[in-house]
Design an enzyme around this catalytic site. Sequence first.
Site, PDB file in Angstrom:
ATOM      1  N   ARG B  53       0.812  -1.220   0.000  1.00 60.96           N
ATOM      2  CA  ARG B  53       0.000   0.000   0.000  1.00 60.96           C
ATOM      3  C   ARG B  53       0.848   1.274   0.000  1.00 60.96           C
ATOM      4  O   ARG B  53       0.489   2.239  -0.668  1.00 60.96           O
ATOM      5  CB  ARG B  53      -1.035  -0.036   1.123  1.00 60.96           C
ATOM      6  CG  ARG B  53      -0.514   0.020   2.501  1.00 60.96           C
ATOM      7  CD  ARG B  53      -1.516  -0.599   3.445  1.00 60.96           C
ATOM      8  NE  ARG B  53      -1.513  -2.038   3.286  1.00 60.96           N
ATOM      9  CZ  ARG B  53      -2.551  -2.770   2.872  1.00 60.96           C
ATOM     10  NH1 ARG B  53      -3.692  -2.196   2.623  1.00 60.96           N
ATOM     11  NH2 ARG B  53      -2.419  -4.062   2.763  1.00 60.96           N
ATOM     12  N   THR B  54       1.957   1.263   0.728  1.00 60.15           N
ATOM     13  CA  THR B  54       2.772   2.487   0.747  1.00 60.15           C
ATOM     14  C   THR B  54       3.325   2.769  -0.651  1.00 60.15           C
ATOM     15  O   THR B  54       3.225   3.880  -1.171  1.00 60.15           O
ATOM     16  CB  THR B  54       3.926   2.354   1.756  1.00 60.15           C
ATOM     17  OG1 THR B  54       3.377   2.111   3.051  1.00 60.15           O
ATOM     18  CG2 THR B  54       4.754   3.619   1.802  1.00 60.15           C
ATOM     19  N   LYS B  82      25.228  -6.962  -5.433  1.00 63.13           N
ATOM     20  CA  LYS B  82      26.657  -7.003  -5.772  1.00 63.13           C
ATOM     21  C   LYS B  82      27.499  -6.320  -4.696  1.00 63.13           C
ATOM     22  O   LYS B  82      28.692  -6.134  -4.870  1.00 63.13           O
ATOM     23  CB  LYS B  82      26.896  -6.329  -7.126  1.00 63.13           C
ATOM     24  CG  LYS B  82      26.180  -7.031  -8.285  1.00 63.13           C
ATOM     25  CD  LYS B  82      26.420  -6.319  -9.612  1.00 63.13           C
ATOM     26  CE  LYS B  82      25.507  -6.849 -10.722  1.00 63.13           C
ATOM     27  NZ  LYS B  82      25.313  -5.888 -11.816  1.00 63.13           N
ATOM     28  N   ARG B 103      12.269   3.033   1.477  1.00 57.34           N
ATOM     29  CA  ARG B 103      12.015   2.112   2.593  1.00 57.34           C
ATOM     30  C   ARG B 103      13.212   1.180   2.707  1.00 57.34           C
ATOM     31  O   ARG B 103      13.680   0.627   1.713  1.00 57.34           O
ATOM     32  CB  ARG B 103      10.753   1.286   2.370  1.00 57.34           C
ATOM     33  CG  ARG B 103      10.636   0.155   3.420  1.00 57.34           C
ATOM     34  CD  ARG B 103       9.310  -0.522   3.444  1.00 57.34           C
ATOM     35  NE  ARG B 103       8.291   0.384   3.912  1.00 57.34           N
ATOM     36  CZ  ARG B 103       7.023   0.030   4.112  1.00 57.34           C
ATOM     37  NH1 ARG B 103       6.631  -1.212   3.874  1.00 57.34           N
ATOM     38  NH2 ARG B 103       6.141   0.917   4.535  1.00 57.34           N
ATOM     39  N   HIS B 131       8.004   6.446   9.939  1.00 57.20           N
ATOM     40  CA  HIS B 131       7.237   6.280   8.703  1.00 57.20           C
ATOM     41  C   HIS B 131       6.266   7.471   8.651  1.00 57.20           C
ATOM     42  O   HIS B 131       5.053   7.313   8.810  1.00 57.20           O
ATOM     43  CB  HIS B 131       6.490   4.943   8.770  1.00 57.20           C
ATOM     44  CG  HIS B 131       5.776   4.556   7.510  1.00 57.20           C
ATOM     45  ND1 HIS B 131       5.848   5.282   6.336  1.00 57.20           N
ATOM     46  CD2 HIS B 131       4.941   3.513   7.245  1.00 57.20           C
ATOM     47  CE1 HIS B 131       5.103   4.693   5.414  1.00 57.20           C
ATOM     48  NE2 HIS B 131       4.538   3.635   5.941  1.00 57.20           N
TER      49      HIS B 131
END
Lengths: 306, 306, 306
Positions: B53-54, B82, B103, B131
Site C-alpha cells: 500500500r505504501t 553485488k 524504505r 514512517h
Amino acid sequence: MRHDHLISAAQLSRADIEAVLDRAAEIDDDPATVRERHAGTVLALCFFEPSTRTKMSFDTAMKRLGGETIDMGSVESSSVKKGESLADTVRVIEGYADAMVLRHPSEGSAKMASEFVGVPLVNAGDGAGQHPSQTLLDLYTIRENAGLDDITVGIMGDLKYGRTVHSLSMALTNFDVRQHFVSPESLRLPRSVRYDLHEAGAQVREHEELAGILPELDVLYVTRIQRERFPDEREYREVAGEYQIDPETLDEAKESLTVMHPLPRVDEIDPAVDETPHAQYFEQAHNGVPVRMALLDALLSGGERR
Amino acid sequence: MRHDHLISAAQLSRADIEAVLDRAAEIDDDPATVRERHAGTVLALCFFEPSTRTKMSFDTAMKRLGGETIDMGSVESSSVKKGESLADTVRVIEGYADAMVLRHPSEGSAKMASEFVGVPLVNAGDGAGQHPSQTLLDLYTIRENAGLDDITVGIMGDLKYGRTVHSLSMALTNFDVRQHFVSPESLRLPRSVRYDLHEAGAQVREHEELAGILPELDVLYVTRIQRERFPDEREYREVAGEYQIDPETLDEAKESLTVMHPLPRVDEIDPAVDETPHAQYFEQAHNGVPVRMALLDALLSGGERR
Amino acid sequence: MRHDHLISAAQLSRADIEAVLDRAAEIDDDPATVRERHAGTVLALCFFEPSTRTKMSFDTAMKRLGGETIDMGSVESSSVKKGESLADTVRVIEGYADAMVLRHPSEGSAKMASEFVGVPLVNAGDGAGQHPSQTLLDLYTIRENAGLDDITVGIMGDLKYGRTVHSLSMALTNFDVRQHFVSPESLRLPRSVRYDLHEAGAQVREHEELAGILPELDVLYVTRIQRERFPDEREYREVAGEYQIDPETLDEAKESLTVMHPLPRVDEIDPAVDETPHAQYFEQAHNGVPVRMALLDALLSGGERR
C-alpha cells in the site's frame, strides 16, 4: 545515426558517436526542449538479468522524452519459465512497443533477437558481449571532463572479463587517445581484444602497476575485480588490494585527473575519494540519462526502418 | 513546509502538519486542480523491503500529480546484491529523479541516505524507526472523522514494536488529544516512548483491557499483534484473542466512534465490523493518496533546497 | 456494453462482443483518436500469478489510451504474504485506481473480488476459470482473418484443462461457426463444456486426428499439451508428437487457413510455420492491445456504476 538497432559500439562511426554525444549535451543543457517529444510512444524494458542503473536510466530517459515504458518483469514472473524461446518473446513484445531494450545473459542474443523484430532494439548487455549505451555514456563523460583529443586514458582492474572495458577501448580508437591498461597478469586484456586494438591502430600499453603511468593520465577508469575470478580468498585479497584507489594514491596524479567507474563499486575506490574533484563516477552514472535520451531519440526518429 | 527531506514526523510542527492536511483536503475535494502540476517530474521508488500500500499509494499520488515514477525493483534484482552501499545506490538514483521515496530495513538508514542526496527524500519506513507519511494520513483520517481538538483516542494492540503507533502518538501531542493505550503487559509502550510523551506534556493512560475506556473514545486505532512476538502459539492465541474487535465489542462505544487500522489486518477486526459506520480503515488507506499528493507537492515545490 | 465488471465471456451477448470488436478495429485503424482519451486515469494491475503478455498488453493498452498504471508487484513483495485476504487487498487498491485487472490462481476469485469493489474489474484469469479478454482477442483475430459467419474452426491440443478453449468455444456459439475439437482421448473437452455447448445449440464434433478434418478448416486454434498432465515422459512425448504442426502438416489445408495459438508455444508449432501466411499467432498476441483498449474504454466510459 542511421541504424535500425544498436547492438554493438562497433557499429558506430566517429560521426555517429559525435552526433549522439552532441545531442546528449544539448538535451542536458535544456531538457525542456524534448519534454513532450515522444509523447504517446512506448518503450519495452526486457531485462532477463538483474539491473538497477541501466534499467532505471533507460526508464527515466524515456519518461523525460515524454514517452512511456512497459516492463517485462523478472524472468521468474514471465512466460520464459514456460519454455518460450527468446525469438518468440521479442516477437510478441514488439507488438506492444515502439522500441525495445534487451539485456540477456547469452552473448549474441541481442543480435539474434534484433533479426526477429521490426522496432528498434538496443542491446543493454548480452553476457560477455556488448553494452553500447554504457560505452556512449563513458565517452560522454570523458569528453565532458577531458575532451576526446590528445588525451591519455588509463583503464585498470579486471580487463579480462569486463565487457565495459573491451567496448570502451575499441570505441576510443576513433579518437586521438593514448590507452594504458593496468591489471594483474591473470586479468590482462584478452589476446583478441589486443589484436583488434592493434588492427585499429590504437596506441596501447600494458602495465602491472599504476604508479609508473599515473602522472600522465587525464582519465583513470577503474573497474571491479571480482572475488569469483580467484581460486582462493587470500589470493584475491592480495591482488585486489594492489588495484585500489584512495586519496593518497592520487597524490601523484594531475590535478585535472578524472576518475571513472562503471559502478557498482565495492572496495576499488575508497569513499574518501568521493570528496575530491577527481571523482566523476556518480556524474558518469547520471550521464546515462541524457545519453540514453539522445540515443532513443535518434532510434525513434529514424526514418529508414523496414 | 520548509524541509529538504521528510525523515521523521518529529520534524513537523503543528503548523506543518496542518498545512499538509489542509492541502490534502483541497486536493481530495478537487483533484483536477493538480492534474498536470508536476508533469515532467520523476519520483524514484526505492523499496528495500516489500510493500504494497505504501508503494502503490506513492506511485498513484505522483501520477495523479501528472508526474512519473521509476522503480528500483526488488533488492534481489538490483546491484545491492553485488555489495553496493546504500549511500552509493541513492547517489546514483538521485541523478535520475527529482525526488525519492525510501524504505529500508535498518533504523536510521533514511537519515543517513538523506545526507548524500540533493533531491527531497521521504522516509517510507526505516526498520523500527519512522514512517512519517503514515502518520500524516492517520492524522488526516482522525481529523476528517473526529476533528483534532478535544478528542479521546484509544490505541490498541502491539504498542511495543509498532513504529506506526509511536510516531502517531508523538504527533498527537501537537493537538488537544487524550490518549489511552491498551495492550497486554508484554507489549506495552516502550519506556522511552512513554518518557517522550510525558515530556511533550501528553495526557496518557495505559490499560490492559479495552472495556473500561471504550465508551469514552472518539477514535479506536487497532494494530496487529504478531505471532512471532510470542514464544508459543497457545500464548499468542490467548493474548491476541483479547484484543480483537467485533460488532458486539462495539456495542458499548459511542455511535460516532471511528475505528482505524494501518492494515493489513489478520484477525484483529472481524469482517462484520466492515459493514458498520465505525469502520474507516479502508478510507484511511485511501487517504494515503491525497496526503501523499500534498506531501510530494510541498517537497517538490520547496524553494530552499541546496 | 453495460457491465460494471468483466468476469466471464459468458456475460457478453453477441451485440456486446461486436461492439468491443468494432471499437477495437476503429482504434487499430487510427490509434491517435484515443491518445489522450483517458489521461489522468489510473489502472491497477493486480497479478497474483506470473504473466507476461496479458499484463504487458493491459499495461500498453492503458498507456496508449493516455492513462497510467500502477502495479501491485509480485505476491512475494506484497502484504498478501502477511496474511491479508483478497477482499481486503482489492478494497485497498480500489481507493488508488479507477479500474482494476485481476489475475488470481483460485477459480471464482475475480467474481468474489468484484463484489467488494466499486471500480470496474476485469478478470485476467482465475485459475481454471475465465479469461474473457483473451476470448475477445481470439474472436477479433478470427474475425479479421476469416470473418465470424459460416466458418469452420478446429481447436486442437489440451481441451480438458485449457480455460482459453472453453471460453472461446462458448463465445463462438454466438456466431455461425462449426466447431471441431481435436485431442487425445485423455484430454478431450470436459463433459460439462460439451453439455453447455450442446445447450447453446453449437455444431460440435470431436476427433482424435487432425488429418480428416484439416481440409475443411478456416481456422486452426492450437494449444499446448503440458508435460505435467502425463504420468510419464514417454507417454507425453508420444501423445504430444501427434498434435504438432509443421509446414508439411498444412499441405492439406486451405490456402486461406489461419493458424492461431494463445502462446507461449513450446513444440506445438514448428518455427518453419512462422514464415507461412497461415501463421497469425503473433498478430493474435498483438491484437491484445487494441482489444483491451476497446474494453478498458468501454468500462471506463460506462455510466451506470454504483
